[in-house]
Scaffold this motif. Structure first.
Motif, PDB file in Angstrom:
ATOM      1  N   PHE A 108       0.804  -1.223   0.000  1.00 55.16           N
ATOM      2  CA  PHE A 108       0.000   0.000   0.000  1.00 55.16           C
ATOM      3  C   PHE A 108       0.840   1.277   0.000  1.00 55.16           C
ATOM      4  N   THR A 109       2.113   1.157   0.317  1.00 54.46           N
ATOM      5  CA  THR A 109       2.962   2.354   0.327  1.00 54.46           C
ATOM      6  C   THR A 109       3.860   2.456  -0.894  1.00 54.46           C
ATOM      7  N   ASN A 110       4.111   1.330  -1.562  1.00 59.80           N
ATOM      8  CA  ASN A 110       4.941   1.352  -2.760  1.00 59.80           C
ATOM      9  C   ASN A 110       4.095   1.804  -3.950  1.00 59.80           C
ATOM     10  N   ARG A 111       4.403   2.960  -4.473  1.00 57.70           N
ATOM     11  CA  ARG A 111       3.582   3.515  -5.552  1.00 57.70           C
ATOM     12  C   ARG A 111       3.736   2.764  -6.863  1.00 57.70           C
ATOM     13  N   SER A 112       4.762   1.933  -6.956  1.00 59.24           N
ATOM     14  CA  SER A 112       4.964   1.184  -8.203  1.00 59.24           C
ATOM     15  C   SER A 112       3.845   0.180  -8.465  1.00 59.24           C
ATOM     16  N   TRP A 113       3.099  -0.208  -7.413  1.00 65.54           N
ATOM     17  CA  TRP A 113       1.965  -1.105  -7.629  1.00 65.54           C
ATOM     18  C   TRP A 113       0.831  -0.410  -8.374  1.00 65.54           C
ATOM     19  N   GLU A 114       0.738   0.906  -8.250  1.00 62.45           N
ATOM     20  CA  GLU A 114      -0.245   1.710  -8.998  1.00 62.45           C
ATOM     21  C   GLU A 114      -1.672   1.172  -8.816  1.00 62.45           C
ATOM     22  N   TRP A 115      -2.102   1.157  -7.568  1.00 65.72           N
ATOM     23  CA  TRP A 115      -3.425   0.637  -7.263  1.00 65.72           C
ATOM     24  C   TRP A 115      -4.571   1.403  -7.931  1.00 65.72           C
ATOM     25  N   PRO A 116      -4.475   2.725  -8.128  1.00 61.76           N
ATOM     26  CA  PRO A 116      -5.560   3.396  -8.867  1.00 61.76           C
ATOM     27  C   PRO A 116      -5.760   2.820 -10.273  1.00 61.76           C
ATOM     28  N   LYS A 117      -4.675   2.455 -10.940  1.00 58.90           N
ATOM     29  CA  LYS A 117      -4.802   1.851 -12.269  1.00 58.90           C
ATOM     30  C   LYS A 117      -5.382   0.441 -12.184  1.00 58.90           C
ATOM     31  N   VAL A 118      -5.053  -0.260 -11.092  1.00 54.82           N
ATOM     32  CA  VAL A 118      -5.651  -1.586 -10.898  1.00 54.82           C
ATOM     33  C   VAL A 118      -7.166  -1.459 -10.815  1.00 54.82           C
ATOM     34  N   GLY A 119      -7.645  -0.464 -10.059  1.00 55.16           N
ATOM     35  CA  GLY A 119      -9.078  -0.241  -9.967  1.00 55.16           C
ATOM     36  C   GLY A 119      -9.699   0.135 -11.298  1.00 55.16           C
ATOM     37  N   LYS A 120      -8.919   0.818 -12.153  1.00 63.53           N
ATOM     38  CA  LYS A 120      -9.432   1.203 -13.465  1.00 63.53           C
ATOM     39  C   LYS A 120      -9.592  -0.009 -14.385  1.00 63.53           C
ATOM     40  N   TRP A 121      -8.663  -0.981 -14.280  1.00 61.66           N
ATOM     41  CA  TRP A 121      -8.651  -2.098 -15.216  1.00 61.66           C
ATOM     42  C   TRP A 121      -9.445  -3.310 -14.733  1.00 61.66           C
ATOM     43  N   VAL A 122      -9.659  -3.462 -13.438  1.00 58.65           N
ATOM     44  CA  VAL A 122     -10.182  -4.717 -12.914  1.00 58.65           C
ATOM     45  C   VAL A 122     -11.571  -5.050 -13.458  1.00 58.65           C
ATOM     46  N   LEU A 123     -12.387  -4.049 -13.760  1.00 59.07           N
ATOM     47  CA  LEU A 123     -13.718  -4.284 -14.310  1.00 59.07           C
ATOM     48  C   LEU A 123     -13.837  -3.754 -15.734  1.00 59.07           C
ATOM     49  N   HIS A 124     -12.718  -3.621 -16.399  1.00 55.50           N
ATOM     50  CA  HIS A 124     -12.726  -3.150 -17.784  1.00 55.50           C
ATOM     51  C   HIS A 124     -13.433  -4.183 -18.660  1.00 55.50           C
ATOM     52  N   VAL A 135      -5.803 -11.255 -22.804  1.00 56.57           N
ATOM     53  CA  VAL A 135      -6.276  -9.867 -22.830  1.00 56.57           C
ATOM     54  C   VAL A 135      -5.330  -8.969 -22.048  1.00 56.57           C
ATOM     55  N   ALA A 136      -4.880  -9.443 -20.879  1.00 58.16           N
ATOM     56  CA  ALA A 136      -3.937  -8.654 -20.088  1.00 58.16           C
ATOM     57  C   ALA A 136      -2.637  -8.427 -20.851  1.00 58.16           C
ATOM     58  N   GLN A 137      -2.160  -9.432 -21.561  1.00 59.72           N
ATOM     59  CA  GLN A 137      -0.945  -9.284 -22.362  1.00 59.72           C
ATOM     60  C   GLN A 137      -1.142  -8.285 -23.485  1.00 59.72           C
ATOM     61  N   ASN A 138      -2.269  -8.358 -24.170  1.00 63.20           N
ATOM     62  CA  ASN A 138      -2.536  -7.420 -25.261  1.00 63.20           C
ATOM     63  C   ASN A 138      -2.635  -5.987 -24.762  1.00 63.20           C
ATOM     64  N   LEU A 139      -3.337  -5.819 -23.644  1.00 62.10           N
ATOM     65  CA  LEU A 139      -3.463  -4.466 -23.095  1.00 62.10           C
ATOM     66  C   LEU A 139      -2.112  -3.944 -22.619  1.00 62.10           C
ATOM     67  N   ALA A 140      -1.285  -4.848 -22.071  1.00 63.27           N
ATOM     68  CA  ALA A 140       0.038  -4.426 -21.615  1.00 63.27           C
ATOM     69  C   ALA A 140       0.915  -3.989 -22.774  1.00 63.27           C
ATOM     70  N   SER A 141       0.761  -4.633 -23.937  1.00 64.04           N
ATOM     71  CA  SER A 141       1.533  -4.205 -25.105  1.00 64.04           C
ATOM     72  C   SER A 141       1.025  -2.888 -25.656  1.00 64.04           C
ATOM     73  N   PRO A 198       2.116   0.122 -22.277  1.00 59.13           N
ATOM     74  CA  PRO A 198       3.308  -0.456 -21.612  1.00 59.13           C
ATOM     75  C   PRO A 198       3.552   0.079 -20.206  1.00 59.13           C
ATOM     76  N   THR A 199       3.002   1.229 -19.884  1.00 57.14           N
ATOM     77  CA  THR A 199       3.199   1.759 -18.531  1.00 57.14           C
ATOM     78  C   THR A 199       2.276   1.081 -17.506  1.00 57.14           C
ATOM     79  N   ASP A 200       1.332   0.268 -17.982  1.00 58.07           N
ATOM     80  CA  ASP A 200       0.367  -0.381 -17.079  1.00 58.07           C
ATOM     81  C   ASP A 200       0.625  -1.885 -16.949  1.00 58.07           C
ATOM     82  N   ILE A 201       1.843  -2.325 -17.201  1.00 57.62           N
ATOM     83  CA  ILE A 201       2.129  -3.761 -17.162  1.00 57.62           C
ATOM     84  C   ILE A 201       1.873  -4.341 -15.770  1.00 57.62           C
ATOM     85  N   ILE A 202       2.432  -3.693 -14.746  1.00 58.30           N
ATOM     86  CA  ILE A 202       2.269  -4.206 -13.380  1.00 58.30           C
ATOM     87  C   ILE A 202       0.806  -4.190 -12.950  1.00 58.30           C
ATOM     88  N   PRO A 203       0.063  -3.088 -13.123  1.00 64.62           N
ATOM     89  CA  PRO A 203      -1.356  -3.123 -12.743  1.00 64.62           C
ATOM     90  C   PRO A 203      -2.154  -4.203 -13.468  1.00 64.62           C
TER      91      PRO A 203
END
Length: 298
Positions: A54-70, A249-255, A258-263
């Protein structure tokens, strides 16, 4: 007249006197300080890891919330469920047939069942999928008929779509493992059950469906549910045969992003955890259903 004395019962051993300073004391378990130290270390490590989530910003949790129900992710989840469900049902049915053939008195059936299990437990799933993906190059048309005579043929590509190809690959590979799971469950049923059924003159198919298989399911279900969980994770390989499942789908979106690979990897992980957790819940109720009547069953 002489009197005979009856044997006297042996004197009961009297307990040793308990010291007054011990009476009333509570019994305490042996102290194990190293267990407490180890427990404290584990808790500290878990809390530290949780803090980094929760403190490491590299996890980018806001982006996780954006993609989880995409919608694209949800479509990938649906494809994963479809391919896994088809493969799970088909491989169990085929696994029962292969297991019965494996125990058959017919040498040909027994040998073919052994050969099938040997091949598909030896060949990696990815290799099986790639062979199926290139099947139209090997066999442009699939037919049935008289050997070396007239045959009814249809184009291979018209039969094997992406979903059918993926489900077929999963089924072929999983059937080999399901057959061994079913066979172990059948062997776990006491031989007396078979003999009693034969003595009563019950037909063989009713022996299997009414007596043997219901008892075998008690040991089959836990093992096969673990296979289904492994099947869900193995479905991630469908990406390599152009079927866009959850991981694809996650692989395609990551390509594309590219900045959202981890989320996106976190999103895929979350959905796999959800799917396997749902399977585990189903396993609990199925096991409880088949274990009813057993002592200690809940």
């Amino acid at each position: 007249m002489t009197s005979t004395s009856l044997p006297q019962p042996a004197a009961t051993a009297r307990p040793a006197a308990v010291p007054d300073d011990v009476v009333g004391r509570r019994v305490r378990s042996l102290r194990k300080p190293w267990q407490w130290v180890l427990t404290a270390v584990v808790i500290v490590l878990v809390l530290n890891f949780g803090q980094t989530l929760f403190t490491n910003r590299s996890w980018e949790w806001p982006k996780v919330g954006k993609w989880v129900l995409h919608p694209a992710i949800l479509q990938g989840v649906l494809v994963t469920i479809e391919a896994t469900a088809i493969a799970a049902v088909a491989s169990f049915v085929l696994g029962v047939l292969v297991a019965l053939a494996r125990q058959s008195n017919n040498v040909v059936l027994r040998s073919l069942a052994w050969f099938y299990i040997w091949v598909f437990r030896s060949v990696p799933l990815l290799v099986v999928l790639l062979f199926l993906y290139n099947l139209p190059n090997l066999y442009p048309a699939i037919g049935i008929g008289i050997p070396f005579g007239p045959q009814l043929q249809v184009p291979t590509t018209s039969i094997l779509g992406d979903l059918a190809l993926g489900a077929l690959g999963l089924t072929l590979s999983e059937t080999a493992y399901a057959a061994e799971v079913v066979r172990s469950g059948l062997l776990a049923v006491d031989n007396g059950q078979h003999e009693a059924a034969k003595a009563l003159g019950i037909p063989r198919y009713r022996q299997l469906t009414r007596i043997v298989l219901p008892q075998a399911l008690r040991s089959i279900v836990p093992s096969y549910v673990n296979q289904i969980i492994g099947l869900i994770k193995s479905s991630s390989l469908l990406f390599y045969v152009s079927l866009l499942d959850l991981f694809g789908v996650a692989q395609n979106l990551a390509s594309t992003y590219p900045t959202d690979i981890i989320p996106l990897l976190v999103v895929a992980t979350i959905w796999y955890l959800v799917l396997t957790s749902l399977i585990s819940i189903v396993q609990f109720y199925v096991e409880r259903y088949y274990n009813r009547g057993l002592k200690g069953a809940r």
